[in-house]
Design a protein around this motif. Structure first.
Motif, PDB file in Angstrom:
ATOM      1  N   VAL A   1      12.890   3.229   2.513  1.00 23.37           N
ATOM      2  CA  VAL A   1      11.826   3.553   3.468  1.00 23.37           C
ATOM      3  C   VAL A   1      11.012   4.752   2.996  1.00 23.37           C
ATOM      4  O   VAL A   1       9.796   4.823   3.232  1.00 23.37           O
ATOM      5  N   VAL A   2      11.642   5.683   2.281  1.00 22.14           N
ATOM      6  CA  VAL A   2      10.923   6.846   1.757  1.00 22.14           C
ATOM      7  C   VAL A   2      10.060   6.431   0.568  1.00 22.14           C
ATOM      8  O   VAL A   2       8.913   6.872   0.434  1.00 22.14           O
ATOM      9  N   VAL A   3      10.598   5.575  -0.309  1.00 20.09           N
ATOM     10  CA  VAL A   3       9.827   5.087  -1.452  1.00 20.09           C
ATOM     11  C   VAL A   3       8.598   4.330  -0.970  1.00 20.09           C
ATOM     12  O   VAL A   3       7.483   4.507  -1.483  1.00 20.09           O
ATOM     13  N   MET A   4       8.775   3.482   0.058  1.00 21.37           N
ATOM     14  CA  MET A   4       7.648   2.736   0.613  1.00 21.37           C
ATOM     15  C   MET A   4       6.627   3.691   1.230  1.00 21.37           C
ATOM     16  O   MET A   4       5.410   3.529   1.034  1.00 21.37           O
ATOM     17  N   ALA A   5       7.096   4.690   1.958  1.00 17.34           N
ATOM     18  CA  ALA A   5       6.191   5.657   2.573  1.00 17.34           C
ATOM     19  C   ALA A   5       5.428   6.448   1.508  1.00 17.34           C
ATOM     20  O   ALA A   5       4.247   6.775   1.693  1.00 17.34           O
TER      21      ALA A   5
ATOM     22  N   SER B   1       9.234  -3.957  -3.385  1.00 13.03           N
ATOM     23  CA  SER B   1       9.486  -3.205  -4.615  1.00 13.03           C
ATOM     24  C   SER B   1      10.629  -2.211  -4.450  1.00 13.03           C
ATOM     25  O   SER B   1      11.503  -2.103  -5.316  1.00 13.03           O
ATOM     26  N   SER B   2      10.643  -1.482  -3.344  1.00 15.85           N
ATOM     27  CA  SER B   2      11.653  -0.439  -3.156  1.00 15.85           C
ATOM     28  C   SER B   2      13.053  -0.999  -2.957  1.00 15.85           C
ATOM     29  O   SER B   2      14.049  -0.300  -3.162  1.00 15.85           O
ATOM     30  N   ASN B   3      13.135  -2.283  -2.569  1.00 13.76           N
ATOM     31  CA  ASN B   3      14.438  -2.944  -2.434  1.00 13.76           C
ATOM     32  C   ASN B   3      14.762  -3.830  -3.635  1.00 13.76           C
ATOM     33  O   ASN B   3      15.704  -4.624  -3.580  1.00 13.76           O
ATOM     34  N   TYR B   4      13.959  -3.705  -4.700  1.00 18.20           N
ATOM     35  CA  TYR B   4      14.181  -4.462  -5.935  1.00 18.20           C
ATOM     36  C   TYR B   4      14.290  -5.961  -5.658  1.00 18.20           C
ATOM     37  O   TYR B   4      15.181  -6.645  -6.155  1.00 18.20           O
ATOM     38  N   ALA B   5      13.338  -6.438  -4.835  1.00 18.07           N
ATOM     39  CA  ALA B   5      13.358  -7.847  -4.437  1.00 18.07           C
ATOM     40  C   ALA B   5      12.267  -8.661  -5.111  1.00 18.07           C
ATOM     41  O   ALA B   5      12.057  -9.828  -4.767  1.00 18.07           O
TER      42      ALA B   5
END
Length: 332
Positions: A129-133, A194-198
């Motif tokens: 959530v921080v990477v996305m933010a 992206s932040s969840n490597y999906a």
């Protein structure tokens, strides 16, 4: 250098920062330096064997990888330069009073918050959530600087002229604003993917391989906090939730495309907005092509970085269309 030229230069630098951030993240170098704002307690990346040995001793959980560390630090150096330029722009806007102080002040506050997000990205070990933010913060900063540049270089039409045309294009204004919201939501989905490597869990078009609908897990896929993990590098979710995130992002792309196609059609009805319609159409086409290439070519680094820049460009293009619709005398 005039304020307009300074803002334009800062805009270019903001694009470079976004590209460097994407390259750093997609190179798995987000934790290339395990501390912040320095790197292994130094301003520069440890170089000598003695410095590397000391760094490895101080941070035994993460051995020094010079390439990844330099990627992370170069991103920080350039982002720091961007922050200094924004501080100077804010000072000049306050001093010159050519426009309202609200927007430059917001940009200054945003860059401070963006720096905090950069710190939390490291200290919270790539918490999604921080990477996305942090990604959204970068896009918001670029969009805000763009808006500031437009206000300085292309001021709105006289207020009376806006009133004359306000009633006739009221529906277009509302739809353009809604389209911008849809684009931002899709960017959030892209950041979450992206932040969840999906990004690589679905390797076929148009949706996903196999009976993907039987493995959907929305509760885990959109658990924003994902508590209970010491490190989020390379992701902590199982295949089902990651696949769910990817599938939702693809459906989001479809909804976004339909909304923007309708926006393009609506803008084309107005002679004074056809340039904006062409701009949105061009960026949308490029972004769709890059998204497909990511799947077909299995996420090559340069395509993935370009897809990030394409998303930023799409936000700016739709924002510019809104700016033109809301501040210009629109004519048939």
């Amino acid at each position: 250098m005039s304020t307009v030229s300074l803002v334009r230069f800062t805009l270019y630098l903001a694009v470079i920062v976004i590209a460097l951030g994407a390259y750093t993240r997609l190179s798995d170098a987000g934790l290339g330096c395990p501390d912040w704002p320095g790197c292994y307690g130094k301003i520069l990346v440890p170089q000598s064997q003695a410095d590397i040995a000391l760094a490895n001793q101080a941070f035994p959980e993460r051995a020094v990888e010079p390439y990844k560390a330099w990627l992370e630090m170069i991103h920080r150096y350039v982002a720091g330069t961007l922050g200094l330029l924004i501080a100077w722009i804010t000072f000049r806007c306050w001093k010159e009073r050519t426009i309202s102080r609200t927007l430059p002040t917001f940009i200054a506050a945003l860059v401070i918050f963006q720096a905090l997000l950069g710190m939390w990205t490291v200290t919270l070990k790539l918490l999604p959530v921080v990477v996305m933010a942090h990604l959204l913060g970068g896009f918001t900063l670029l969009a805000s600087l763009s808006l500031l540049y437009w206000k300085l270089s292309h001021p709105p039409a006289p207020h009376g002229l806006q009133r004359l045309t306000g009633e006739s294009n009221h529906g277009l204004k509302l739809f353009a604003a809604a389209a911008l919201v849809v684009v931002v939501l899709q960017v959030m989905l892209g950041g979450w993917t992206s932040s969840n490597y999906a990004a690589l869990v679905c390797t076929r078009l148009p949706i996903c391989e196999g009976q993907w609908w039987t493995m959907l897990d929305f509760a885990k896929a959109f658990d924003w906090w994902q508590a209970g993990h010491d490190n989020y590098e390379f992701g902590v979710l199982s295949y089902g939730p990651r696949m769910t995130i990817h599938v939702v992002h693809r459906f989001g792309a479809l909804v976004t495309t339909l909304c923007l196609l309708l926006l393009i059609y609506k803008c084309w009805q107005w002679a004074s907005l056809r340039s904006e319609a062409k701009l949105v159409a061009g960026v949308l086409t490029l972004q769709l092509a890059l998204g497909i290439a990511n799947v077909v070519l299995h996420l090559p680094l340069w395509v993935a970085v370009a897809h990030n820049l394409g998303a930023a460009s799409l936000v700016v293009a739709v924002l510019y269309t809104n700016y033109r619709i809301w501040t210009t005398a629109v004519r048939n």
